[in-house]
Design an enzyme around this catalytic site. Structure first.
Site, mmCIF file in Angstrom:
data_model
loop_
_atom_site.group_PDB
_atom_site.id
_atom_site.type_symbol
_atom_site.label_atom_id
_atom_site.label_comp_id
_atom_site.label_asym_id
_atom_site.label_seq_id
_atom_site.Cartn_x
_atom_site.Cartn_y
_atom_site.Cartn_z
ATOM 1 N N HIS A 226 -3.004 3.154 -4.560
ATOM 2 C CA HIS A 226 -2.378 2.693 -3.309
ATOM 3 C C HIS A 226 -0.931 2.255 -3.529
ATOM 4 C CE1 HIS A 226 -5.820 2.878 -0.549
ATOM 5 N NE2 HIS A 226 -6.564 2.588 -1.602
ATOM 6 N N GLU B 133 -9.993 2.456 -5.101
ATOM 7 C CA GLU B 133 -9.739 3.877 -4.796
ATOM 8 C C GLU B 133 -8.622 4.498 -5.636
ATOM 9 O OE1 GLU B 133 -11.120 4.073 -0.161
ATOM 10 O OE2 GLU B 133 -9.088 3.353 -0.512
ATOM 11 N N ASP C 146 0.865 -1.182 0.000
ATOM 12 C CA ASP C 146 0.000 0.000 0.000
ATOM 13 C C ASP C 146 0.899 1.230 0.000
ATOM 14 O OD1 ASP C 146 -2.307 1.781 0.452
ATOM 15 O OD2 ASP C 146 -3.331 -0.055 1.002
HETATM 16 C C1 ACM Z 1 -10.925 -0.583 0.606
HETATM 17 O O1 ACM Z 1 -11.436 -0.493 1.730
HETATM 18 N N1 ACM Z 1 -10.306 0.466 0.073
HETATM 19 C C2 ACM Z 1 -10.956 -1.806 -0.150
#
Ligand code: ACM
Length: 628
Positions: free
Chosen positions: A274, A349, A200
């Site tokens: 991410h 995201e 991440d």
């Molecule tokens: C997430 O909670 N961004 C998968």
């Protein structure tokens, strides 16, 4: 010596027995039939295994270890013959038990666990352990205990084959030993899938031998402690000493450890968003010029209603062929390390605001006929799917992989809610349900003033309502359900456990137990017994179900307070005179209007005459802030 009357002795003995006899199995089995008598485990016991089957012998060894450590007894595993505890692999399969089901028969003469497969023997063993006194959870020998289990017949099998827990080891690094402890904690409640969120923005945690900078650079950041999302950016030349990663040998060891406990590991490498740790290591993978740093918690994303933009480009570039070559290397090594058929590629995201402005992305769109950024993302995911497939694996991703069109073979994890899971299933895709409103265990779990701060709350009662199969969905496409634990706010393993337990018990009943067997009130009774087991195991857990959540509204210029407990039998007492209440103070029964001179509301809860909740104190200013 003072002699006590015999009847008192008898009374105490019966009381002690009825304590040990109270059956509280979590997750609730398919069927439990109580019988007369008790089984007592004695020193020098034998666990016999009916077949020469390595996995069954492995299950027996796990049980042996779980029994010998706390009892201090000697015990042995042998193949064939009789034993106080017999593990039997059925020679002709019982179709009603599937791959993970079992039958457990506890009688005064001994224990028999039978199953089609070794996994069933393992789960039958977990149930047996829950029938024994709580001290069976101790990590060292406890003396003076009668190790008895009530005679009972249990027939059991899971509702779903995918019973997952996601552990984010990127936001904070957790050691190999802590990951093993996480697995130990999971399997007691019959979870069988560890979704390991390995990368991440805050750290890359897995050694990739062909890409050494991922861990040399991407696994480390400057150390920041305190409130998450409040932290300062790195100072020039500040040493990056906080973090860590797993070597490939570590990974192999954890995969083996998990396998011995019938847990599958799903590795996740989260792309294209991410990815700040990735581009910190290899800036050439970004569309933006860089350089980048692994974030230490300072905010770099702007969230607004219905969307988000990155303030620092934390994506890998979909228009850069080197990105696909990079991912080929990563997935080659991942595929060799993890035996599971799936690789999780993230996809959640993704901030696309930087993509929008770069010529190389515009050229890609022109070349491939992509109309918008969702289609660019879909192009990326489809390329990634080809790579994953070329390694003999299947792709699974977060629900955003639907945007712009799903690759045909993709499986979807529905996380914002259940809607995208429904949409994917309607298109014929397999889904795993992990909806935030039910199973995001990083959310705070009780009265916010006495919980660690998080941006959203989720009480156990709501978790218990989780049902992975929404109406109208083909149940055969729902592989199962999963609790997710993000760790932005959790830098210690003790805090990880606090967030997981007992809410993960509620998830376990949603993914293992038959729907019609779930019952909130009896679940809560069982949970209270399991608190004793957690104490014995030195596992941290939250007692937040004993705290009311306090909400307020305006009532003709005054503050009206509502205190909502989530369990039956909770007695809430309060004061407004600046003293600390006990159970002789006013008892809350319905919303109260505070007098204008009140400065604080102080609250405490009791159950069955015992103090159970945390002391809560809220100032009038805090109460006013909560006005709805
Ligand atoms: C997430 O909670 N961004 C998968």
């Amino acid at each position: 010596m003072k002699r006590y009357p015999f009847f008192l002795f008898l009374l105490l003995t019966i009381a002690a027995q009825s304590q040990t006899k109270k059956i509280a199995i979590i997750p609730e089995p398919v069927s439990v039939t109580e019988k007369a008598g008790t089984f007592i485990l004695k020193n020098n016991f034998t666990i016999s295994v009916s077949a020469n089957d390595a996995d069954a012998l492995g299950a027996a060894k796990q049980l042996l270890n779980a029994l010998t450590v706390p009892t201090g007894y000697k015990g042995s595993v042998k193949q064939g013959g009789s034993g106080a505890i017999q593990l039997r692999l059925l020679s002709s399969p019982d179709n009603s038990l599937g791959n993970e089901g079992y039958k457990l028969s506890v009688s005064p003469g001994g224990v028999v666990i039978s199953a089609n497969k070794a996994a069933g023997l393992f789960y039958g063993s977990q149930t047996l352990l829950q029938l024994l006194p709580k001290d069976i959870e101790s990590k060292k020998a406890v003396s003076g205990i009668s190790w008895s289990a009530p005679a009972v017949d249990v027939t059991d099998q899971p509702r779903f084959g995918w019973r997952g827990m996601m552990f984010d080891v990127s936001r904070h690094f957790f050691t190999k030993a802590e990951v093993k402890q996480f697995i130990d904690d999971m399997v007691k409640y019959k979870y069988n899938m560890l979704h390991w969120h390995l990368t991440d923005d805050e750290g890359w945690r897995i050694e990739i031998k062909s890409l050494p900078k991922l861990t040399e650079v991407g696994a480390w950041r400057v150390k920041r402690e305190g409130k998450w999302a409040n932290s300062t950016n790195p100072f020039p030349n500040e040493p990056k000493t906080y973090g860590g990663f797993y070597t490939q040998d570590d990974i192999k060891e954890v995969v083996q450890y998990a396998k011995e406990r019938f847990v599958t590991i799903l590795p996740e490498v989260d792309v294209p968003g991410h990815s700040l740790a990735t581009v910190a290591a290899y800036p050439e993978l970004s569309c933006s010029p860089g350089p980048f740093e692994v974030t230490a918690g300072a905010p770099f994303m702007m969230w607004y209603n219905g969307g988000h933009d990155a303030l620092v480009d934390n994506t890998v570039c979909p228009a850069n062929e080197n990105v696909y070559a990079f991912l080929d290397k990563v997935f080659t090594e991942l595929a060799q390390l993890f035996p599971f058929e799936y690789i999780h590629v993230g996809g959640d995201e993704t901030a696309k605001n930087y993509w929008e402005k770069y010529d190389q992305v515009k050229e890609l769109m022109k070349r491939e006929g992509l109309k918008n950024m969702d289609e660019v993302q879909s192009y990326f995911v489809k390329r990634v799917e080809k790579i994953v497939t070329s390694k003999g694996k299947k792709l699974i991703g977060w629900e955003e992989i639907i945007q712009g069109g799903l690759p045909p073979s993709a499986t979807v994890m529905s996380w914002k809610g259940i809607e995208k899971g429904i949409e994917a299933a309607k298109m014929g895709h397999k889904v795993v349900m992990t909806p935030a409103p039910f199973v995001y265990l990083d959310y705070y779990q009780g009265e916010p003033s006495v919980e660690p701060p998080v941006y959203a709350g989720l009480r156990m009662k709501k978790v218990y309502e989780f049902d992975p199969v929404p109406s109208g969905v083909d149940a055969s496409l729902v592989l199962g359900g999963q609790a997710n634990l993000w760790t932005e706010q959790l830098s210690r393993f003790r805090s990880v456990q606090y967030m997981l337990w007992p809410r993960a018990l509620a998830v376990s009943e949603s993914i293992w137990s038959p729907k019609e067997k779930k019952n909130w009130d009896s679940f809560v009774e069982k949970v209270q017994q399991h608190f004793g087991r957690f104490d014995a195991a030195q596992t941290r857990y939250a007692r937040s179900m004993y705290d009311p959540i306090i909400t307020t509204r305006e009532s003709r210029g005054y503050v009206e307070v509502t205190m909502a407990g989530e369990i039956e039998g909770l007695d809430i007492y309060y004061s407004i005179d600046e003293t600390i209440p006990d159970n002789y103070f006013p008892k809350y029964t319905s919303p109260i209007v505070l007098p204008s001179d009140a400065a604080h509301l102080k609250v405490i809860t009791y159950k069955d005459g015992k103090k159970v909740g945390q002391p809560i104190s809220l100032s009038i200013a805090e109460l006013r802030e909560r006005m709805q």
